[in-house]
Design a protein around this motif. Structure first.
Motif, short mmCIF file in Angstrom:
data_model
loop_
_atom_site.label_atom_id
_atom_site.label_comp_id
_atom_site.label_asym_id
_atom_site.label_seq_id
_atom_site.Cartn_x
_atom_site.Cartn_y
_atom_site.Cartn_z
N GLN A 110 0.83 -1.21 0.00
CA GLN A 110 0.00 0.00 0.00
C GLN A 110 0.87 1.26 0.00
OE1 GLN A 110 -2.75 -0.28 3.28
NE2 GLN A 110 -3.92 -1.91 2.31
N GLU A 149 -1.12 7.47 6.95
CA GLU A 149 -2.50 7.03 6.71
C GLU A 149 -2.59 5.51 6.72
OE1 GLU A 149 -4.32 10.53 3.91
OE2 GLU A 149 -2.86 9.17 3.00
N SER A 163 -4.69 3.23 9.34
CA SER A 163 -5.62 2.19 8.88
C SER A 163 -5.33 0.85 9.55
CB SER A 163 -5.53 2.01 7.36
OG SER A 163 -5.97 3.17 6.70
N TYR A 188 -6.48 1.01 13.16
CA TYR A 188 -7.93 0.87 13.21
C TYR A 188 -8.33 -0.59 12.98
CZ TYR A 188 -12.84 1.09 12.14
OH TYR A 188 -14.19 0.86 12.15
N ALA A 189 -7.71 -1.23 12.01
CA ALA A 189 -8.06 -2.61 11.68
C ALA A 189 -7.79 -3.55 12.86
CB ALA A 189 -7.29 -3.08 10.44
#
Length: 97
Positions: free
Chosen positions: A22, A32, A36, A39-40
């Protein structure tokens, strides 16, 4: 290293490889991607924690205990990895260029 340890690090490496893939998208900032991933893992651990209970009330009763467990484990892992990067800083940064 046990087979269990090998499997643990293989799973972690696969996730890191996904983050690195990514990160090749120059339109997405590394921060970012990190956000992510955080959060995951938070979402996954909330789900995983829920699998131990029959009701939301049971989960609510143990919420603080679960949060302390996950935060402490993350802190331990982050500290170990920060120490590793500090100790091998020149080598790791050199291989990332």
């Amino acid at each position: 290293m046990s087979d269990s340890d090998k499997a643990f690090f293989t799973r972690a490496s696969e996730l890191i490889e996904l983050a690195n893939k990514q990160n090749q998208n120059k339109e997405v900032k590394t921060g970012e991607i990190s956000a992510s991933f955080m959060y995951a893992v938070a979402r996954y651990n909330a789900w995983f924690g829920s699998t131990s209970f029959e009701t939301k009330e049971q989960m609510q009763t143990h919420k603080q205990e679960m949060m302390e467990y996950y935060v402490e484990r993350y802190k331990e892992m982050l500290e170990a990895n920060m120490n590793d990067y500090i100790e091998h800083f020149d080598h790791y940064r050199k291989t990332q260029k």
